[in-house]
Scaffold this motif. Structure first.
Motif, PDB file in Angstrom:
ATOM      1  N   VAL A  16       0.851  -1.201   0.000  1.00 17.83           N
ATOM      2  CA  VAL A  16       0.000   0.000   0.000  1.00 17.83           C
ATOM      3  C   VAL A  16       0.880   1.241   0.000  1.00 17.83           C
ATOM      4  CG1 VAL A  16      -1.750   1.303   1.267  1.00 17.83           C
ATOM      5  CG2 VAL A  16      -1.863  -1.199   1.178  1.00 17.83           C
ATOM      6  N   TRP A  17       0.541   2.214  -0.857  1.00 18.16           N
ATOM      7  CA  TRP A  17       1.298   3.466  -0.948  1.00 18.16           C
ATOM      8  C   TRP A  17       0.323   4.641  -0.929  1.00 18.16           C
ATOM      9  CZ3 TRP A  17       6.450   4.013  -0.576  1.00 18.16           C
ATOM     10  CH2 TRP A  17       7.002   5.263  -0.889  1.00 18.16           C
ATOM     11  N   GLU A  18       0.461   5.477   0.101  1.00 21.32           N
ATOM     12  CA  GLU A  18      -0.389   6.661   0.266  1.00 21.32           C
ATOM     13  C   GLU A  18      -1.861   6.304   0.123  1.00 21.32           C
ATOM     14  OE1 GLU A  18       1.086   9.596  -2.476  1.00 21.32           O
ATOM     15  OE2 GLU A  18       2.883   9.992  -1.251  1.00 21.32           O
ATOM     16  N   GLY A  19      -2.235   5.202   0.776  1.00 29.69           N
ATOM     17  CA  GLY A  19      -3.629   4.789   0.818  1.00 29.69           C
ATOM     18  C   GLY A  19      -4.104   3.989  -0.376  1.00 29.69           C
ATOM     19  N   LYS A  20      -3.250   3.804  -1.381  1.00 30.91           N
ATOM     20  CA  LYS A  20      -3.633   3.080  -2.583  1.00 30.91           C
ATOM     21  C   LYS A  20      -2.898   1.743  -2.644  1.00 30.91           C
ATOM     22  CE  LYS A  20      -3.722   3.405  -7.644  1.00 30.91           C
ATOM     23  NZ  LYS A  20      -3.353   4.244  -8.834  1.00 30.91           N
ATOM     24  N   THR A  21      -3.641   0.681  -2.945  1.00 24.84           N
ATOM     25  CA  THR A  21      -3.027  -0.640  -3.070  1.00 24.84           C
ATOM     26  C   THR A  21      -2.317  -0.772  -4.410  1.00 24.84           C
ATOM     27  OG1 THR A  21      -4.670  -1.689  -1.624  1.00 24.84           O
ATOM     28  CG2 THR A  21      -3.460  -3.123  -3.141  1.00 24.84           C
ATOM     29  N   ILE A  22      -1.009  -0.959  -4.345  1.00 25.14           N
ATOM     30  CA  ILE A  22      -0.203  -1.164  -5.545  1.00 25.14           C
ATOM     31  C   ILE A  22      -0.045  -2.666  -5.798  1.00 25.14           C
ATOM     32  CG2 ILE A  22       1.983  -0.658  -6.702  1.00 25.14           C
ATOM     33  CD1 ILE A  22       0.263   1.822  -5.999  1.00 25.14           C
ATOM     34  N   ILE A  23       0.245  -3.400  -4.742  1.00 25.00           N
ATOM     35  CA  ILE A  23       0.327  -4.871  -4.778  1.00 25.00           C
ATOM     36  C   ILE A  23      -0.578  -5.385  -3.662  1.00 25.00           C
ATOM     37  CG2 ILE A  23       1.846  -6.882  -4.670  1.00 25.00           C
ATOM     38  CD1 ILE A  23       4.218  -4.988  -5.191  1.00 25.00           C
ATOM     39  N   PRO A  24      -1.479  -6.313  -3.937  1.00 27.21           N
ATOM     40  CA  PRO A  24      -2.350  -6.824  -2.874  1.00 27.21           C
ATOM     41  C   PRO A  24      -1.554  -7.348  -1.682  1.00 27.21           C
ATOM     42  CG  PRO A  24      -3.160  -7.545  -5.003  1.00 27.21           C
ATOM     43  CD  PRO A  24      -1.818  -6.895  -5.256  1.00 27.21           C
ATOM     44  N   SER A  25      -1.999  -6.983  -0.494  1.00 27.36           N
ATOM     45  CA  SER A  25      -1.272  -7.338   0.730  1.00 27.36           C
ATOM     46  C   SER A  25      -1.097  -8.843   0.873  1.00 27.36           C
ATOM     47  CB  SER A  25      -1.996  -6.773   1.948  1.00 27.36           C
ATOM     48  OG  SER A  25      -2.014  -5.369   1.907  1.00 27.36           O
ATOM     49  N   ARG A  26      -2.124  -9.610   0.511  1.00 25.95           N
ATOM     50  CA  ARG A  26      -2.035 -11.065   0.660  1.00 25.95           C
ATOM     51  C   ARG A  26      -0.920 -11.639  -0.216  1.00 25.95           C
ATOM     52  NH1 ARG A  26      -6.293  -9.945  -2.612  1.00 25.95           N
ATOM     53  NH2 ARG A  26      -6.378 -11.024  -4.648  1.00 25.95           N
ATOM     54  N   THR A  27      -0.668 -10.977  -1.362  1.00 23.28           N
ATOM     55  CA  THR A  27       0.388 -11.452  -2.257  1.00 23.28           C
ATOM     56  C   THR A  27       1.760 -11.109  -1.701  1.00 23.28           C
ATOM     57  OG1 THR A  27      -1.126 -11.064  -4.105  1.00 23.28           O
ATOM     58  CG2 THR A  27       1.173 -11.480  -4.644  1.00 23.28           C
ATOM     59  N   VAL A  28       1.905  -9.911  -1.134  1.00 20.53           N
ATOM     60  CA  VAL A  28       3.166  -9.551  -0.489  1.00 20.53           C
ATOM     61  C   VAL A  28       3.462 -10.540   0.631  1.00 20.53           C
ATOM     62  CG1 VAL A  28       4.409  -7.783   0.811  1.00 20.53           C
ATOM     63  CG2 VAL A  28       2.908  -7.113  -1.081  1.00 20.53           C
ATOM     64  N   LYS A  29       2.444 -10.856   1.414  1.00 16.75           N
ATOM     65  CA  LYS A  29       2.611 -11.810   2.521  1.00 16.75           C
ATOM     66  C   LYS A  29       3.011 -13.183   1.992  1.00 16.75           C
ATOM     67  CE  LYS A  29      -0.071 -13.904   6.314  1.00 16.75           C
ATOM     68  NZ  LYS A  29       0.835 -13.549   7.428  1.00 16.75           N
ATOM     69  N   LEU A  30       2.360 -13.632   0.919  1.00 15.02           N
ATOM     70  CA  LEU A  30       2.677 -14.933   0.327  1.00 15.02           C
ATOM     71  C   LEU A  30       4.136 -15.002  -0.096  1.00 15.02           C
ATOM     72  CD1 LEU A  30       1.845 -17.692  -0.967  1.00 15.02           C
ATOM     73  CD2 LEU A  30       1.270 -16.392  -3.037  1.00 15.02           C
ATOM     74  N   PHE A  31       4.611 -13.980  -0.794  1.00 15.24           N
ATOM     75  CA  PHE A  31       5.970 -13.996  -1.319  1.00 15.24           C
ATOM     76  C   PHE A  31       7.014 -13.854  -0.217  1.00 15.24           C
ATOM     77  CE2 PHE A  31       4.118 -13.934  -5.378  1.00 15.24           C
ATOM     78  CZ  PHE A  31       5.083 -14.010  -6.358  1.00 15.24           C
ATOM     79  N   THR A  32       6.754 -13.049   0.777  1.00 20.63           N
ATOM     80  CA  THR A  32       7.776 -12.752   1.788  1.00 20.63           C
ATOM     81  C   THR A  32       7.776 -13.725   2.963  1.00 20.63           C
ATOM     82  OG1 THR A  32       6.303 -11.160   2.882  1.00 20.63           O
ATOM     83  CG2 THR A  32       7.801 -10.306   1.210  1.00 20.63           C
ATOM     84  N   GLU A  33       6.747 -14.572   3.057  1.00 16.63           N
ATOM     85  CA  GLU A  33       6.673 -15.516   4.174  1.00 16.63           C
ATOM     86  C   GLU A  33       6.761 -16.971   3.743  1.00 16.63           C
ATOM     87  OE1 GLU A  33       3.371 -14.694   6.728  1.00 16.63           O
ATOM     88  OE2 GLU A  33       3.915 -12.583   7.003  1.00 16.63           O
ATOM     89  N   THR A  34       6.737 -17.249   2.443  1.00 17.07           N
ATOM     90  CA  THR A  34       6.898 -18.619   1.951  1.00 17.07           C
ATOM     91  C   THR A  34       8.379 -18.950   1.875  1.00 17.07           C
ATOM     92  OG1 THR A  34       4.871 -18.487   0.636  1.00 17.07           O
ATOM     93  CG2 THR A  34       6.453 -20.194   0.037  1.00 17.07           C
ATOM     94  N   LEU A  35       8.816 -19.888   2.692  1.00 15.65           N
ATOM     95  CA  LEU A  35      10.237 -20.210   2.771  1.00 15.65           C
ATOM     96  C   LEU A  35      10.595 -21.403   1.901  1.00 15.65           C
ATOM     97  CD1 LEU A  35      10.931 -19.771   6.593  1.00 15.65           C
ATOM     98  CD2 LEU A  35      11.232 -18.107   4.755  1.00 15.65           C
ATOM     99  N   GLY A  36      11.821 -21.374   1.382  1.00 20.26           N
ATOM    100  CA  GLY A  36      12.335 -22.480   0.604  1.00 20.26           C
ATOM    101  C   GLY A  36      13.195 -23.392   1.440  1.00 20.26           C
ATOM    102  N   ALA A  37      13.992 -24.208   0.790  1.00 22.70           N
ATOM    103  CA  ALA A  37      14.830 -25.205   1.460  1.00 22.70           C
ATOM    104  C   ALA A  37      15.746 -24.556   2.487  1.00 22.70           C
ATOM    105  CB  ALA A  37      15.657 -25.961   0.418  1.00 22.70           C
ATOM    106  N   GLY A  38      15.670 -25.019   3.714  1.00 21.19           N
ATOM    107  CA  GLY A  38      16.542 -24.521   4.775  1.00 21.19           C
ATOM    108  C   GLY A  38      16.254 -23.096   5.202  1.00 21.19           C
ATOM    109  N   GLY A  39      15.182 -22.509   4.699  1.00 20.28           N
ATOM    110  CA  GLY A  39      14.842 -21.133   5.062  1.00 20.28           C
ATOM    111  C   GLY A  39      15.787 -20.105   4.481  1.00 20.28           C
ATOM    112  N   ALA A  40      16.597 -20.497   3.481  1.00 18.55           N
ATOM    113  CA  ALA A  40      17.590 -19.581   2.920  1.00 18.55           C
ATOM    114  C   ALA A  40      16.954 -18.509   2.054  1.00 18.55           C
ATOM    115  CB  ALA A  40      18.616 -20.361   2.095  1.00 18.55           C
ATOM    116  N   ARG A  41      15.774 -18.789   1.527  1.00 21.58           N
ATOM    117  CA  ARG A  41      15.102 -17.841   0.627  1.00 21.58           C
ATOM    118  C   ARG A  41      13.609 -17.847   0.894  1.00 21.58           C
ATOM    119  NH1 ARG A  41      18.241 -14.730  -3.349  1.00 21.58           N
ATOM    120  NH2 ARG A  41      20.314 -15.421  -2.773  1.00 21.58           N
TER     121      ARG A  41
END
Length: 468
Positions: free
Chosen positions: A360-385
């Motif tokens: 969200v930027w200045e009240g406007k959704t640029i990227i849906p929050s659920r998608t940001v959460k999906l990408f930044t919280e989904t861990l790969g092998a060993g948590g390295a990425r």
């Protein structure tokens, strides 16, 4: 934790002061046209707190150690600027005056491109259900059908668990094999050779194939390969041929590869029907007012406003100032999924802050929050990425020791990084051109200066407990 380091700093600082550039010199009119200063987060007006003096000291020590000609450091806490400084020169190692670095200097961001361009673009396409993380590559690139490459999924590419090698020297196909003697690249020093990365040496006495490289721009050679050389867009077809023939390992454990993000670029462009550079400008950078560029020279940015990335005496025979350092990205004319983005720390921080604010930027959704959460919280092998981003490690790793486990971001080969820490609501950006004049300069890496600078920012906020 850093006591011995600070004693070292004190010893060096006792030898004299370091010139520091805080405002642009000689480029005011140019930068005024390129940068809307009102859109930038404004730095604190009060004097820098004494506990941040140590950040200054370590950045200046980096100059003395000749870790980089200059650097930018920028940090946001709770959305407010707590640090915004530039040090050193754009071109001169070791505290030499002239050609001052400023907060407006533009840097080659190198692999930060993966996290600040390619990954946000994929976030949007995933959110719009135009790309499925679990779909195989052949769903988007039909030419991969029938190969092991075609069975690699988008998720595996983002996590660097594709089974692909680290990279391919695509540029060898640009060179006339009859134009040089012996091997093009050797792994021991030889007369007339140019030192490359690690133990490699290159033979610069070769000719490019006329069908691919020319010294003048034309309809056939329309993309910039270096400041004074142009490449044929048709070379992309040759690159895809090599990708289709690459060996894909069955083992899908973590292995960092530039090829993953070159392929993701092709997916983005096929699905969106736009170049990656156009897509991110329209959907990410312009909506948040971020002045980030692929191919900055093509956007009217003068070379003098850009820190050179390398004096390339092997492949391109030129100082790379405004054209991408990465060879694979150069073979694509400067627009690639693995590298090619340029910008300042202030501008890059806008993308980091957008992610921290859940899209969200200045009240406007640029990227849906659920998608940001999906990408930044989904861990790969060993948590390295996580998906498209690097993560802290239990020991060592790309971040400082005080960054939380929730932190995500990326480093760049040219001496750059950005980190987003949701637990502490903190953004940290460090940019440098440690590869100028030579890639052989690894002081920044060996001394872990980026990590130590990040830790000092955390300590200035009272965060002193290392993650466990």
């Amino acid at each position: 934790m850093l006591r011995s380091l600070f004693l070292f700093i004190a010893l060096f600082l006792s030898l004299g002061s370091v010139a520091e550039a805080q405002e642009p010199h000689g480029l005011d009119s140019l930068l005024g046209r390129l940068i809307d200063n009102d859109s930038l987060p404004q730095p604190r007006e009060e004097p820098l707190p004494s506990h941040l003096d140590r950040v200054d000291s370590l950045a200046k020590l980096g100059l003395r150690l000749q870790a980089y000609p200059g650097c930018q450091i920028y940090a946001l806490h709770h959305g407010k600027v707590i640090y915004d400084r530039a040090f050193g020169s754009m071109t001169r190692l070791g505290e030499k005056t002239g050609d001052p670095n400023t907060p407006f200097t533009i840097y080659d961001l190198a692999s930060i491109t993966k996290a600040a361009a390619t990954t946000p673009a994929l976030m949007l396409l995933v959110a719009e259900r135009k790309v499925n993380l679990n779909a195989p590559l052949l769903s988007y690139l039909p030419e991969t059908k029938g190969s092991l490459l075609g069975m690699v999924t988008i998720r595996q590419l983002l996590l660097h668990q594709s089974g692909l090698p680290a990279g391919i020297n695509f540029y060898t196909d640009l060179i006339d094999e009859e134009s040089y003697e012996g091997a093009l690249i050797r792994y021991k020093e030889f007369k007339g050779g140019v030192p490359l990365v690690g133990k490699a040496w290159g033979n610069p006495h070769f000719r490019f194939l006329d069908q691919y490289i020319a010294s003048k721009r034309s309809e056939q050679h329309s993309l910039r390969f270096s400041p004074k050389k142009y490449i044929a867009p048709s070379f992309k077809d040759r690159m895809m041929e090599r990708l289709l023939s690459v060996r894909v390992k069955a083992d899908k454990s973590y292995r960092y590869s530039d090829l993953n993000f070159i392929l993701l670029q092709q997916v983005i462009e096929r699905v969106s029907h736009q170049g990656l550079d156009t897509f991110v400008q329209e959907h990410i950078y312009r909506p948040i007012g971020a002045r980030l560029y692929y191919c900055p020279l093509e956007h009217g940015v003068k070379a003098e406003a850009i820190a050179p990335a390398q004096d390339d005496r092997f492949l391109r025979g030129e100082i790379l100032r405004g054209t991408v350092d990465d060879e694979a990205a150069a073979c694509l004319g400067g627009v690639s999924g693995n590298a090619g983005l340029f910008g300042s720390a202030r501008e890059l921080a806008k993308v980091a802050q957008l992610l921290l604010q859940h899209g969200v930027w200045e009240g406007k959704t640029i990227i849906p929050s659920r998608t940001v959460k999906l990408f930044t919280e989904t861990l790969g092998a060993g948590g390295a990425r996580c998906l498209g981003f690097d993560k802290p490690r239990k020991h060592g790793g790309p971040t400082g020791e005080l960054a939380s486990h929730d932190t995500y971001g990326h480093q760049g080969f040219t001496g750059t990084c950005f980190w987003v820490d949701p637990r502490y609501d903190l953004v940290f950006v460090f940019l440098s051109n440690r590869t100028y004049p030579s890639r052989k300069n690894t002081v920044l890496i060996h001394e872990r200066l980026r990590q130590n600078l990040q830790d000092l920012l955390y300590e200035s906020l009272g965060i002193i407990t290392p993650r466990t």
